[in-house]
Motif scaffolding. Structure first.
Motif, PDB file in Angstrom:
ATOM      1  N   GLY A 329       8.060  -4.862   6.468  1.00  0.00           N
ATOM      2  CA  GLY A 329       8.119  -4.548   7.881  1.00  0.00           C
ATOM      3  C   GLY A 329       6.740  -4.315   8.466  1.00  0.00           C
ATOM      4  O   GLY A 329       5.711  -4.646   7.878  1.00  0.00           O
ATOM      5  N   GLN A 330       6.710  -3.764   9.657  1.00  0.00           N
ATOM      6  CA  GLN A 330       5.463  -3.516  10.364  1.00  0.00           C
ATOM      7  C   GLN A 330       4.563  -2.575   9.573  1.00  0.00           C
ATOM      8  O   GLN A 330       5.033  -1.602   8.980  1.00  0.00           O
ATOM      9  CB  GLN A 330       5.754  -2.923  11.737  1.00  0.00           C
ATOM     10  N   ALA A 331       3.275  -2.870   9.588  1.00  0.00           N
ATOM     11  CA  ALA A 331       2.330  -2.079   8.789  1.00  0.00           C
ATOM     12  C   ALA A 331       1.009  -1.949   9.532  1.00  0.00           C
ATOM     13  O   ALA A 331       0.667  -2.772  10.390  1.00  0.00           O
ATOM     14  CB  ALA A 331       2.108  -2.742   7.432  1.00  0.00           C
ATOM     15  N   SER A 332       0.276  -0.901   9.202  1.00  0.00           N
ATOM     16  CA  SER A 332      -1.050  -0.656   9.767  1.00  0.00           C
ATOM     17  C   SER A 332      -2.078  -0.634   8.647  1.00  0.00           C
ATOM     18  O   SER A 332      -1.746  -0.381   7.484  1.00  0.00           O
ATOM     19  CB  SER A 332      -1.087   0.695  10.505  1.00  0.00           C
ATOM     20  N   ILE A 333      -3.332  -0.873   9.013  1.00  0.00           N
ATOM     21  CA  ILE A 333      -4.436  -0.753   8.066  1.00  0.00           C
ATOM     22  C   ILE A 333      -5.125   0.583   8.331  1.00  0.00           C
ATOM     23  O   ILE A 333      -5.597   0.843   9.446  1.00  0.00           O
ATOM     24  CB  ILE A 333      -5.448  -1.904   8.224  1.00  0.00           C
ATOM     25  N   LEU A 334      -5.178   1.421   7.323  1.00  0.00           N
ATOM     26  CA  LEU A 334      -5.783   2.749   7.429  1.00  0.00           C
ATOM     27  C   LEU A 334      -7.028   2.790   6.559  1.00  0.00           C
ATOM     28  O   LEU A 334      -6.979   2.426   5.377  1.00  0.00           O
ATOM     29  CB  LEU A 334      -4.783   3.817   6.984  1.00  0.00           C
ATOM     30  N   LEU A 335      -8.120   3.236   7.142  1.00  0.00           N
ATOM     31  CA  LEU A 335      -9.384   3.405   6.403  1.00  0.00           C
ATOM     32  C   LEU A 335      -9.709   4.889   6.368  1.00  0.00           C
ATOM     33  O   LEU A 335     -10.473   5.391   7.197  1.00  0.00           O
ATOM     34  CB  LEU A 335     -10.499   2.614   7.084  1.00  0.00           C
ATOM     35  N   PRO A 336      -9.134   5.634   5.437  1.00  0.00           N
ATOM     36  CA  PRO A 336      -9.258   7.093   5.464  1.00  0.00           C
ATOM     37  C   PRO A 336     -10.672   7.599   5.231  1.00  0.00           C
ATOM     38  O   PRO A 336     -10.966   8.747   5.557  1.00  0.00           O
ATOM     39  CB  PRO A 336      -8.322   7.545   4.348  1.00  0.00           C
ATOM     40  N   ALA A 337     -11.543   6.753   4.678  1.00  0.00           N
ATOM     41  CA  ALA A 337     -12.937   7.156   4.481  1.00  0.00           C
ATOM     42  C   ALA A 337     -13.890   6.110   5.061  1.00  0.00           C
ATOM     43  O   ALA A 337     -15.013   5.964   4.603  1.00  0.00           O
ATOM     44  CB  ALA A 337     -13.217   7.362   2.994  1.00  0.00           C
ATOM     45  N   GLY A 338     -13.428   5.384   6.060  1.00  0.00           N
ATOM     46  CA  GLY A 338     -14.258   4.372   6.670  1.00  0.00           C
ATOM     47  C   GLY A 338     -14.309   3.090   5.857  1.00  0.00           C
ATOM     48  O   GLY A 338     -13.636   2.938   4.836  1.00  0.00           O
ATOM     49  N   HIS A 339     -15.130   2.157   6.323  1.00  0.00           N
ATOM     50  CA  HIS A 339     -15.146   0.833   5.702  1.00  0.00           C
ATOM     51  C   HIS A 339     -15.766   0.839   4.313  1.00  0.00           C
ATOM     52  O   HIS A 339     -15.633  -0.133   3.568  1.00  0.00           O
ATOM     53  CB  HIS A 339     -15.899  -0.156   6.603  1.00  0.00           C
TER      54      HIS A 339
END
Length: 448
Positions: A329-339
């Motif tokens: 299903g729908q998903a997001s990209i999370l960068l919890p500590a930046g790139h």
């Protein structure tokens, strides 16, 4: 009520972390855990020690060596007596029987230590990776696997009934109370009455007290056996009284919803029921680790952008092991500590765990611990361990500077939630930085 929950939850977040804070959806359970450094031994079914562990929910702790003020020598109990009399009338008007109230409050007086713990919380700047080092330590993973083996039949029945995977329930148990070893021994009525009388969150704690007395009135537990954290959370998986009333179940069929005893059955089933109620999808991961391709548009990151697997595949996003990203299903990209840190693709179940505790670090801790208990390895990506967390004053300064540039219209409260992260992305894009939404010291220095 929402403001009370936000204030209470802020008190629980150890992470004064760069990109982690309270999203709009708030936890119903604003308790703190025992003091940092307290260790416990989790025993096997044969009574032999398994390993030393400690509770590591991302709550505020007193750092080793921090001076904690002694309780006041004199507490004005007369004020408490007047508040109790007025509160008794309010409780009876909401259906609490006089005998229930009087039993609950028998011998209850203000506990100055509760006020001190609530008022003398130091500010820490803890990064996600520092938190995960303990939350998903080898010891906690090993203890979780041992608990899985001990309670396999019970967990299998809970999973069949509620559709929440056993390892997820175990991960909540592991972070909330170190698999039952740190349930808290504070008298719940005393603690919450003290906090209600103290007044800063009176409405919140009075509502929880009413709920606690409904539990007593139903006969699920005796007043002095209703124990937990000093801020009101109870049992193996640390339910607040209102959450208990809404979601606790009698899974072992003994006629009581008992989340306090050594037998964790009702507590584990209640946790699964809680997650199911808030929309848990069986078989859907909370998130998966991914690798972003060179030239990826970092403006697509963050919880505000949700797309299907096909979209992310076309962008070149791959699993960390090189495979195709799954379609859940729908998903997001999370960068919890930046790139420069681990990249995650998160699904709806991520947000279900947020209902238990809204700190991103807690959600990632639960999800990653569950994966590790089930046999997965550590994250493949690296963390930017040269970064430090921002203090509250620095986070507030960052927000003020974003406001001054016309990039942020939210509150200046030191909480780096999705809205602030979006403002950070706009600033980063405007000055040629990678727009990953990471509120770092480098970013603050650039703003300065």
């Amino acid at each position: 009520m929402r403001k009370d929950l936000i204030a209470a939850c802020i008190a629980t977040i150890t992470l004064a972390m760069p990109a982690f804070a309270l999203p709009p959806l708030q936890s119903q359970r604003p308790e703190l855990r025992p003091t940092a450094g307290l260790t416990v031994v989790t025993a096997s079914s044969q009574g032999t020690p398994l390993a030393v562990s400690r509770s590591l929910r991302p709550m505020l702790r007193i750092a080793p060596g921090t001076a904690v003020p002694e309780p006041q020598a004199v507490v004005f109990q007369a004020d408490f007596t007047a508040w109790r009399a007025a509160f008794r009338n309010r409780a009876l008007a909401q259906g609490i029987r006089p005998e229930t109230f009087d039993r609950a409050f028998a011998g209850v007086v203000v506990n100055p230590r509760v006020i001190n713990r609530d008022s003398n919380q130091a500010e820490f700047s803890r990064t996600l990776w520092e938190y995960l080092d303990g939350a998903v330590s080898d010891v906690r993973v090993s203890n979780g696997r041992a608990a899985m083996a001990r309670h396999a039949d019970t967990l299998a029945r809970i999973e069949r009934r509620y559709g929440v995977e056993a390892e997820v329930v175990l991960a909540v148990w592991g972070l909330e109370s170190a698999y039952g070893a740190m349930r808290g021994n504070s008298d719940i009525i005393t603690a919450m009455a003290t906090l209600a009388h103290e007044g800063r969150r009176r409405d919140f704690f009075e509502a929880e007290l009413i709920a606690a007395m409904r539990i007593l009135q139903a006969g699920d537990v005796a007043p002095r056996q209703m124990t937990g954290s000093w801020a009101g959370a109870m049992g193996h998986t640390q339910f607040m009284p209102t959450s208990y009333l809404a979601h606790a179940v009698d899974f072992n069929g003994d006629g009581r919803r008992d989340i306090w005893s050594d037998d964790p059955t009702d507590a584990l089933a209640s946790t699964a029921n809680y997650l199911r109620h808030h929309g848990w999808t069986t078989g859907q991961p909370w998130g998966v680790e991914v690798v972003l391709p060179q030239g990826f548009d970092y403006g697509l990151t963050g919880e505000g952008t949700k797309r299907g697997a096909g979209f992310w595949r076309r962008q070149g996003v791959r699993l960390a092991d090189g495979g195709q990203v799954p379609d859940h299903g729908q998903a997001s990209i999370l960068l919890p500590a930046g790139h420069r840190g681990v990249a995650l693709m998160i699904f709806d179940n991520f947000h279900v765990i947020e209902r238990y505790n809204p700190a991103d670090a807690y959600v990632i801790g639960i999800g990653h611990l569950a994966d590790r208990i089930a046999g997965a390895g550590p994250f493949r990506g690296a963390w930017p361990r040269d970064e430090r967390g921002l203090s509250r004053a620095e986070r507030e300064e960052l927000q003020r500077r974003l406001v001054a540039r016309g990039l942020h219209s939210g509150a200046v409260d030191g909480i780096i939630g999705p809205q602030t992260a979006d403002s950070v992305r706009r600033f980063q894009a405007s000055v040629g930085m990678v727009p990953d939404g990471f509120a770092s010291l480098r970013l603050l220095e650039r703003l300065r």
